[in-house]
Design a protein around this motif. Sequence first.
Motif, PDB file in Angstrom:
ATOM      1  N   GLU A  68       0.829  -1.201   0.000  1.00 25.02           N
ATOM      2  CA  GLU A  68       0.000   0.000   0.000  1.00 25.02           C
ATOM      3  C   GLU A  68       0.870   1.260   0.000  1.00 25.02           C
ATOM      4  O   GLU A  68       0.602   2.212  -0.730  1.00 25.02           O
ATOM      5  CB  GLU A  68      -0.913  -0.010   1.232  1.00 25.02           C
ATOM      6  N   GLU A  69       1.942   1.252   0.803  1.00 23.77           N
ATOM      7  CA  GLU A  69       2.869   2.389   0.825  1.00 23.77           C
ATOM      8  C   GLU A  69       3.516   2.573  -0.549  1.00 23.77           C
ATOM      9  O   GLU A  69       3.643   3.693  -1.046  1.00 23.77           O
ATOM     10  CB  GLU A  69       3.958   2.180   1.878  1.00 23.77           C
ATOM     11  N   GLY A  70       3.900   1.466  -1.158  1.00 21.75           N
ATOM     12  CA  GLY A  70       4.514   1.518  -2.491  1.00 21.75           C
ATOM     13  C   GLY A  70       3.549   2.078  -3.527  1.00 21.75           C
ATOM     14  O   GLY A  70       3.926   2.906  -4.353  1.00 21.75           O
ATOM     15  N   LEU A  71       2.304   1.670  -3.466  1.00 23.85           N
ATOM     16  CA  LEU A  71       1.301   2.183  -4.400  1.00 23.85           C
ATOM     17  C   LEU A  71       1.086   3.673  -4.181  1.00 23.85           C
ATOM     18  O   LEU A  71       0.911   4.431  -5.135  1.00 23.85           O
ATOM     19  CB  LEU A  71      -0.020   1.414  -4.242  1.00 23.85           C
ATOM     20  N   GLY A  72       1.118   4.097  -2.910  1.00 21.02           N
ATOM     21  CA  GLY A  72       1.003   5.528  -2.604  1.00 21.02           C
ATOM     22  C   GLY A  72       2.152   6.308  -3.200  1.00 21.02           C
ATOM     23  O   GLY A  72       1.955   7.395  -3.766  1.00 21.02           O
ATOM     24  N   MET A  73       3.351   5.749  -3.100  1.00 24.85           N
ATOM     25  CA  MET A  73       4.526   6.415  -3.666  1.00 24.85           C
ATOM     26  C   MET A  73       4.436   6.473  -5.187  1.00 24.85           C
ATOM     27  O   MET A  73       4.794   7.483  -5.802  1.00 24.85           O
ATOM     28  CB  MET A  73       5.802   5.694  -3.225  1.00 24.85           C
ATOM     29  N   ILE A  74       3.957   5.406  -5.796  1.00 32.34           N
ATOM     30  CA  ILE A  74       3.775   5.388  -7.252  1.00 32.34           C
ATOM     31  C   ILE A  74       2.767   6.457  -7.647  1.00 32.34           C
ATOM     32  O   ILE A  74       2.976   7.196  -8.614  1.00 32.34           O
ATOM     33  CB  ILE A  74       3.321   3.989  -7.740  1.00 32.34           C
ATOM     34  N   GLU A  75       1.678   6.560  -6.875  1.00 29.59           N
ATOM     35  CA  GLU A  75       0.659   7.571  -7.158  1.00 29.59           C
ATOM     36  C   GLU A  75       1.251   8.977  -7.058  1.00 29.59           C
ATOM     37  O   GLU A  75       1.021   9.821  -7.927  1.00 29.59           O
ATOM     38  CB  GLU A  75      -0.505   7.419  -6.178  1.00 29.59           C
ATOM     39  N   GLU A  76       2.055   9.213  -6.020  1.00 33.39           N
ATOM     40  CA  GLU A  76       2.730  10.508  -5.871  1.00 33.39           C
ATOM     41  C   GLU A  76       3.648  10.770  -7.062  1.00 33.39           C
ATOM     42  O   GLU A  76       3.699  11.879  -7.592  1.00 33.39           O
ATOM     43  CB  GLU A  76       3.541  10.549  -4.576  1.00 33.39           C
ATOM     44  N   GLY A  77       4.355   9.735  -7.485  1.00 33.88           N
ATOM     45  CA  GLY A  77       5.241   9.861  -8.641  1.00 33.88           C
ATOM     46  C   GLY A  77       4.476  10.211  -9.905  1.00 33.88           C
ATOM     47  O   GLY A  77       4.906  11.047 -10.694  1.00 33.88           O
ATOM     48  N   LEU A  78       3.327   9.577 -10.085  1.00 34.52           N
ATOM     49  CA  LEU A  78       2.508   9.860 -11.263  1.00 34.52           C
ATOM     50  C   LEU A  78       1.996  11.300 -11.235  1.00 34.52           C
ATOM     51  O   LEU A  78       1.939  11.968 -12.275  1.00 34.52           O
ATOM     52  CB  LEU A  78       1.341   8.874 -11.358  1.00 34.52           C
ATOM     53  N   VAL A  79       1.645  11.776 -10.041  1.00 29.55           N
ATOM     54  CA  VAL A  79       1.214  13.178  -9.912  1.00 29.55           C
ATOM     55  C   VAL A  79       2.361  14.095 -10.290  1.00 29.55           C
ATOM     56  O   VAL A  79       2.176  15.079 -11.023  1.00 29.55           O
ATOM     57  CB  VAL A  79       0.704  13.466  -8.474  1.00 29.55           C
ATOM     58  N   LYS A  80       3.570  13.775  -9.801  1.00 28.13           N
ATOM     59  CA  LYS A  80       4.739  14.593 -10.132  1.00 28.13           C
ATOM     60  C   LYS A  80       4.998  14.565 -11.636  1.00 28.13           C
ATOM     61  O   LYS A  80       5.332  15.596 -12.232  1.00 28.13           O
ATOM     62  CB  LYS A  80       5.987  14.094  -9.387  1.00 28.13           C
ATOM     63  N   ILE A  81       4.860  13.401 -12.252  1.00 28.27           N
ATOM     64  CA  ILE A  81       5.049  13.286 -13.701  1.00 28.27           C
ATOM     65  C   ILE A  81       4.016  14.152 -14.418  1.00 28.27           C
ATOM     66  O   ILE A  81       4.349  14.878 -15.364  1.00 28.27           O
ATOM     67  CB  ILE A  81       4.950  11.813 -14.162  1.00 28.27           C
ATOM     68  N   GLU A  82       2.767  14.083 -13.951  1.00 31.04           N
ATOM     69  CA  GLU A  82       1.709  14.884 -14.559  1.00 31.04           C
ATOM     70  C   GLU A  82       2.028  16.377 -14.429  1.00 31.04           C
ATOM     71  O   GLU A  82       1.900  17.133 -15.396  1.00 31.04           O
ATOM     72  CB  GLU A  82       0.366  14.571 -13.888  1.00 31.04           C
ATOM     73  N   GLU A  83       2.475  16.789 -13.238  1.00 31.89           N
ATOM     74  CA  GLU A  83       2.866  18.184 -13.030  1.00 31.89           C
ATOM     75  C   GLU A  83       4.035  18.549 -13.950  1.00 31.89           C
ATOM     76  O   GLU A  83       4.062  19.637 -14.526  1.00 31.89           O
ATOM     77  CB  GLU A  83       3.254  18.421 -11.571  1.00 31.89           C
ATOM     78  N   GLY A  84       4.977  17.640 -14.087  1.00 35.59           N
ATOM     79  CA  GLY A  84       6.121  17.869 -14.968  1.00 35.59           C
ATOM     80  C   GLY A  84       5.690  18.020 -16.417  1.00 35.59           C
ATOM     81  O   GLY A  84       6.201  18.881 -17.141  1.00 35.59           O
ATOM     82  N   LEU A  85       4.741  17.196 -16.849  1.00 39.01           N
ATOM     83  CA  LEU A  85       4.247  17.281 -18.225  1.00 39.01           C
ATOM     84  C   LEU A  85       3.548  18.618 -18.461  1.00 39.01           C
ATOM     85  O   LEU A  85       3.675  19.218 -19.530  1.00 39.01           O
ATOM     86  CB  LEU A  85       3.303  16.116 -18.536  1.00 39.01           C
ATOM     87  N   VAL A  86       2.817  19.100 -17.440  1.00 38.71           N
ATOM     88  CA  VAL A  86       2.167  20.415 -17.545  1.00 38.71           C
ATOM     89  C   VAL A  86       3.237  21.492 -17.711  1.00 38.71           C
ATOM     90  O   VAL A  86       3.112  22.391 -18.550  1.00 38.71           O
ATOM     91  CB  VAL A  86       1.261  20.691 -16.325  1.00 38.71           C
ATOM     92  N   LYS A  87       4.314  21.385 -16.900  1.00 41.95           N
ATOM     93  CA  LYS A  87       5.404  22.364 -16.989  1.00 41.95           C
ATOM     94  C   LYS A  87       6.054  22.304 -18.371  1.00 41.95           C
ATOM     95  O   LYS A  87       6.382  23.346 -18.959  1.00 41.95           O
ATOM     96  CB  LYS A  87       6.459  22.107 -15.908  1.00 41.95           C
ATOM     97  N   ILE A  88       6.262  21.114 -18.888  1.00 40.98           N
ATOM     98  CA  ILE A  88       6.852  20.953 -20.217  1.00 40.98           C
ATOM     99  C   ILE A  88       5.944  21.612 -21.259  1.00 40.98           C
ATOM    100  O   ILE A  88       6.417  22.335 -22.141  1.00 40.98           O
ATOM    101  CB  ILE A  88       7.090  19.462 -20.547  1.00 40.98           C
ATOM    102  N   LYS A  89       4.633  21.367 -21.136  1.00 40.89           N
ATOM    103  CA  LYS A  89       3.680  21.953 -22.073  1.00 40.89           C
ATOM    104  C   LYS A  89       3.742  23.478 -21.998  1.00 40.89           C
ATOM    105  O   LYS A  89       3.770  24.151 -23.026  1.00 40.89           O
ATOM    106  CB  LYS A  89       2.265  21.464 -21.731  1.00 40.89           C
ATOM    107  N   GLU A  90       3.789  24.021 -20.777  1.00 41.84           N
ATOM    108  CA  GLU A  90       3.897  25.474 -20.600  1.00 41.84           C
ATOM    109  C   GLU A  90       5.198  25.987 -21.219  1.00 41.84           C
ATOM    110  O   GLU A  90       5.218  27.041 -21.871  1.00 41.84           O
ATOM    111  CB  GLU A  90       3.844  25.843 -19.110  1.00 41.84           C
ATOM    112  N   GLY A  91       6.268  25.242 -21.029  1.00 46.03           N
ATOM    113  CA  GLY A  91       7.555  25.619 -21.609  1.00 46.03           C
ATOM    114  C   GLY A  91       7.507  25.628 -23.128  1.00 46.03           C
ATOM    115  O   GLY A  91       8.045  26.536 -23.777  1.00 46.03           O
ATOM    116  N   LEU A  92       6.844  24.638 -23.692  1.00 45.16           N
ATOM    117  CA  LEU A  92       6.724  24.577 -25.157  1.00 45.16           C
ATOM    118  C   LEU A  92       5.909  25.754 -25.684  1.00 45.16           C
ATOM    119  O   LEU A  92       6.216  26.313 -26.740  1.00 45.16           O
ATOM    120  CB  LEU A  92       6.084  23.248 -25.581  1.00 45.16           C
ATOM    121  N   VAL A  93       4.881  26.154 -24.931  1.00 46.38           N
ATOM    122  CA  VAL A  93       4.088  27.324 -25.324  1.00 46.38           C
ATOM    123  C   VAL A  93       4.969  28.568 -25.324  1.00 46.38           C
ATOM    124  O   VAL A  93       4.925  29.382 -26.250  1.00 46.38           O
ATOM    125  CB  VAL A  93       2.856  27.502 -24.402  1.00 46.38           C
ATOM    126  N   LYS A  94       5.794  28.700 -24.272  1.00 43.02           N
ATOM    127  CA  LYS A  94       6.691  29.858 -24.182  1.00 43.02           C
ATOM    128  C   LYS A  94       7.680  29.853 -25.351  1.00 43.02           C
ATOM    129  O   LYS A  94       7.962  30.895 -25.946  1.00 43.02           O
ATOM    130  CB  LYS A  94       7.459  29.865 -22.850  1.00 43.02           C
TER     131      LYS A  94
END
Length: 117
Positions: free
Chosen positions: A47-73
């Motif tokens: 369960e802890e591992g799945l929580g960490m994976i979920e946190e990682g996926l959120v970070k990846i999603e946030e990173g992809l948003v940042k990349i998208k914003e960077g590409l717009v810039k």
Amino acid sequence: MSVGTNVIRSVHPREVMMKEDPMVIEEGLMVAKEGLVKIEEGLVKIEEGLGMIEEGLVKIEEGLVKIKEGLVKIEEGLGMIEEGLVKIEEGLVKIEEGLVKIEEDQKVAEDQKVAED
């Protein structure tokens, strides 16, 4: 039965111990309980591992948003560069028109000087 013949019954050693010693059953239950505790601890870790994976996926999603914003810039920056190049080109055309005008004016001046002489 004839005399001297023994009847031997095949019995599993574990059955014999359980029949002879009820403590073996209790020890078995304790070991089983320990196993269940280990399983529960393992499930908590999963369960802890799945929580960490979920946190990682959120970070990846946030990173992809940042990349998208960077590409717009970057795209905005390229648009501005393109506009600048157009302005430079317009300026060069104006310079060229000015040079042609100067050349024409010089030719007219030379023609007038030749006519005066």
